[in-house]
Design a protein around this motif. Structure first.
Motif, mmCIF file in Angstrom:
data_model
loop_
_atom_site.group_PDB
_atom_site.id
_atom_site.type_symbol
_atom_site.label_atom_id
_atom_site.label_comp_id
_atom_site.label_asym_id
_atom_site.label_seq_id
_atom_site.Cartn_x
_atom_site.Cartn_y
_atom_site.Cartn_z
ATOM 1 N N VAL A 174 0.848 -1.192 0.000
ATOM 2 C CA VAL A 174 0.000 0.000 0.000
ATOM 3 C C VAL A 174 0.884 1.242 0.000
ATOM 4 O O VAL A 174 1.899 1.291 0.709
ATOM 5 C CB VAL A 174 -0.924 0.031 1.249
ATOM 6 C CG1 VAL A 174 -1.734 1.318 1.294
ATOM 7 C CG2 VAL A 174 -1.852 -1.171 1.256
ATOM 8 N N HIS A 175 0.508 2.232 -0.810
ATOM 9 C CA HIS A 175 1.148 3.543 -0.777
ATOM 10 C C HIS A 175 0.146 4.540 -0.186
ATOM 11 O O HIS A 175 -1.003 4.616 -0.659
ATOM 12 C CB HIS A 175 1.560 3.989 -2.179
ATOM 13 C CG HIS A 175 2.715 3.209 -2.738
ATOM 14 N ND1 HIS A 175 2.571 1.927 -3.230
ATOM 15 C CD2 HIS A 175 4.030 3.527 -2.868
ATOM 16 C CE1 HIS A 175 3.749 1.492 -3.643
ATOM 17 N NE2 HIS A 175 4.645 2.440 -3.447
ATOM 18 N N LEU A 176 0.566 5.286 0.813
ATOM 19 C CA LEU A 176 -0.294 6.252 1.497
ATOM 20 C C LEU A 176 0.098 7.659 1.078
ATOM 21 O O LEU A 176 1.262 8.045 1.198
ATOM 22 C CB LEU A 176 -0.159 6.097 3.018
ATOM 23 C CG LEU A 176 -0.488 4.706 3.573
ATOM 24 C CD1 LEU A 176 -0.181 4.636 5.065
ATOM 25 C CD2 LEU A 176 -1.948 4.353 3.317
ATOM 26 N N ALA A 177 -0.870 8.427 0.584
ATOM 27 C CA ALA A 177 -0.616 9.769 0.061
ATOM 28 C C ALA A 177 -1.371 10.802 0.874
ATOM 29 O O ALA A 177 -2.419 10.522 1.468
ATOM 30 C CB ALA A 177 -1.021 9.858 -1.405
ATOM 31 N N ALA A 178 -0.841 12.038 0.868
ATOM 32 C CA ALA A 178 -1.462 13.131 1.615
ATOM 33 C C ALA A 178 -2.606 13.772 0.855
ATOM 34 O O ALA A 178 -3.467 14.427 1.459
ATOM 35 C CB ALA A 178 -0.418 14.192 1.968
ATOM 36 N N HIS A 179 -2.648 13.602 -0.474
ATOM 37 C CA HIS A 179 -3.613 14.326 -1.304
ATOM 38 C C HIS A 179 -3.825 13.544 -2.600
ATOM 39 O O HIS A 179 -3.024 12.674 -2.966
ATOM 40 C CB HIS A 179 -3.077 15.734 -1.590
ATOM 41 C CG HIS A 179 -4.016 16.643 -2.306
ATOM 42 N ND1 HIS A 179 -4.106 16.689 -3.676
ATOM 43 C CD2 HIS A 179 -4.910 17.565 -1.848
ATOM 44 C CE1 HIS A 179 -5.001 17.586 -4.044
ATOM 45 N NE2 HIS A 179 -5.511 18.134 -2.938
ATOM 46 N N ALA A 180 -4.888 13.900 -3.315
ATOM 47 C CA ALA A 180 -5.189 13.208 -4.570
ATOM 48 C C ALA A 180 -4.115 13.433 -5.634
ATOM 49 O O ALA A 180 -3.910 12.569 -6.493
ATOM 50 C CB ALA A 180 -6.553 13.665 -5.093
ATOM 51 N N VAL A 181 -3.424 14.578 -5.610
ATOM 52 C CA VAL A 181 -2.393 14.844 -6.619
ATOM 53 C C VAL A 181 -1.235 13.859 -6.503
ATOM 54 O O VAL A 181 -0.868 13.202 -7.484
ATOM 55 C CB VAL A 181 -1.926 16.308 -6.553
ATOM 56 C CG1 VAL A 181 -0.659 16.508 -7.377
ATOM 57 C CG2 VAL A 181 -3.027 17.238 -7.057
ATOM 58 N N PRO A 182 -0.586 13.715 -5.327
ATOM 59 C CA PRO A 182 0.460 12.696 -5.238
ATOM 60 C C PRO A 182 -0.070 11.280 -5.424
ATOM 61 O O PRO A 182 0.649 10.415 -5.936
ATOM 62 C CB PRO A 182 1.056 12.895 -3.846
ATOM 63 C CG PRO A 182 0.059 13.699 -3.090
ATOM 64 C CD PRO A 182 -0.651 14.530 -4.101
ATOM 65 N N ALA A 183 -1.307 11.048 -5.037
ATOM 66 C CA ALA A 183 -1.881 9.714 -5.248
ATOM 67 C C ALA A 183 -1.950 9.389 -6.732
ATOM 68 O O ALA A 183 -1.610 8.276 -7.163
ATOM 69 C CB ALA A 183 -3.266 9.634 -4.615
#
Length: 460
Positions: A174-183
């Motif tokens: 799993v990769h956890l992102a702070a926002h939809a842009v980095p996701a």
């Protein structure tokens, strides 16, 4: 077609069925692997540790640089620091080259493979989840997961708003992102399971009222009523900080308050330049943010997230090479920070951020990142991933001999590569840049396909 810069796909062995254990006796333990390169990766790891500990987990912290063979971690850290300070154009070339081919070159892959056994030995057998806050650690853990040598979930917490392909490692669950842009960037780089769970910052970073703001200014001896621009340059104080400080002062939009991190020499230079409010390392960064009206930054790392949590509008300006412009573009796309690319716009944009509608929109957008709250944040997601399984079986005598031989060969190659990088860093500060990079580019050959490894670690 196999991407030459990505971890080469290998068939993982059949999953080992978990050994039944009484749920009441299963320890709740998580390992976090970071790296002391700057302060952002360790800062995120520290806050994840704090939150998981508060939830009842035992947390083990590891520094990947300490686990590199032959004491090479310090050479890696020092080489990176010297490149940013003395040859930023070389770092830009390296960043762009690895981004273009989708990952690191053969020397870096060899170095990370040499760390796999050391990382595996450092992990507690009762750990039920492993978290990486550094791209190199994700590569090591992903390889161990693919090989079946690590049987518990691995998560990568993306500390940057822009996602370099090095962040995305095959084998990470799993990769956890702070926002939809980095996701979205992580998915475009090949990550399969990406979850937006917001940032992690120390709870001391929070919006303040007028009274707390006045107290913070008095504590630092700052002007009571003048607009203040807090200028930060990471823990190493890198980038054109003196130039930006003078531009802030001369444009008249705000009084510059500069934090130089561990670069005390820079702080002294700034005070000699007439930039009165110049500091080295500051322990009370929440207080400085409460005192300020706007943050000006050049890297887009953890300090930007802390400013968002404090309700402080953020401007990116004269960014350091590599991840600086990439993060500035991603922050601007997300609407949480403005990227000032023309010096002629500095005064007008800062004025809007300090007292105009642009600043209000930025404050609201930054605080919205934290809207879900800790219960739905990255630490809570890691807690949900926690799934203790059986420790991997110890290698047999034959396997141990092969591993020793492999470690000696790979460590020797990695040591030579790091030595060459250290020498190269010294050379690039002396000789003509374009001609040297032409030679280095042909020697490093970032586009050359990586050698495939068999399960025994030999070239195929």
């Amino acid at each position: 077609m196999v991407n030459p810069g990505r971890t080469l796909p290998r068939s993982a062995p059949a999953a080992v069925p978990p050994v039944p254990r009484d749920a009441a006796t299963v320890p709740r333990r998580v390992a976090i692997v970071s790296a002391s390169v700057g302060a952002g990766h360790d800062g995120a790891a520290a806050e994840l540790e704090r939150r998981l500990t508060a939830d009842g987990f035992t947390v083990d912290r590891h520094d990947l640089l300490d686990l590199l063979p032959a004491g090479l971690g310090r050479a890696v850290r020092d080489g990176y620091h010297r490149m940013l300070v003395a040859a930023p154009w070389a770092y830009q070339r390296l960043y762009a080259g690895t981004e273009r081919v989708g990952g690191s070159g053969p020397a870096a892959r060899a170095l990370l493979r040499a760390a796999e056994d050391r990382v595996l030995r450092a992990l507690h057998p009762d750990a039920g989840a492993i978290v990486s806050t550094y791209p190199g650690a994700s590569r090591v853990l992903g390889n161990l997961r693919l090989a079946g040598r690590l049987t518990v979930p691995v998560a990568t917490y993306l500390t940057d708003f822009s996602v370099h392909p090095l962040w995305v490692a095959d084998g990470v669950d799993v990769h956890l992102a702070a926002h939809a842009v980095p996701a979205a960037q992580a998915r475009a780089a090949g990550a399969r399971d990406v979850r937006v769970r917001g940032p992690v910052t120390d709870p001391r970073f929070h919006p303040c009222d007028a009274l707390e703001r006045a107290r913070a200014r008095a504590r630092f001896g700052l002007p009571e009523n003048a607009p203040l621009a807090l200028l930060v340059a990471g823990s190493w104080g890198v980038g054109p900080v003196r130039q930006v400080a003078r531009e802030l002062r001369d444009c008249g939009a705000a009084v510059p308050v500069v934090v130089c991190g561990r670069n005390e020499a820079l702080a002294r230079q700034l005070r000699a330049d007439g930039i009165t409010y110049s500091y080295g390392w500051v322990d009370d960064m929440p207080g400085l943010m409460h005192a300020a009206d706007v943050l000006v930054q050049n890297a887009g790392g953890l300090t930007s997230l802390e400013a968002f949590a404090a309700g402080l509008p953020v401007a990116s300006y004269r960014c350091i090479p590599g991840h600086g412009p990439a993060n500035a573009a991603a922050l601007d796309e997300a609407g949480v920070a403005v990227w000032i690319q023309d010096p002629a716009d500095l005064k007008g944009v800062l004025g809007e951020l300090v007292g105009g509608p642009l600043g209000q929109r930025q404050r609201e957008a930054g605080l919205a990142l934290f809207a879900p709250g800790p219960a739905d944040g990255p630490a809570a997601e890691i807690a949900r991933l926690h799934h203790p399984g059986p420790p991997p079986p110890p290698p047999g005598p034959g396997r141990r001999r092969r591993l020793r031989t492999r470690r000696l060969a790979v460590t020797g190659a990695a040591a030579c590569a790091v030595w060459a990088c250290a020498v190269g860093t010294g050379v690039v500060t002396t000789y003509d840049g374009p001609a040297l990079m032409h030679t280095l580019g042909h020697g490093l050959d970032l586009d050359r396909p990586a050698p495939a490894f068999t399960e025994e670690g030999h070239h195929s």
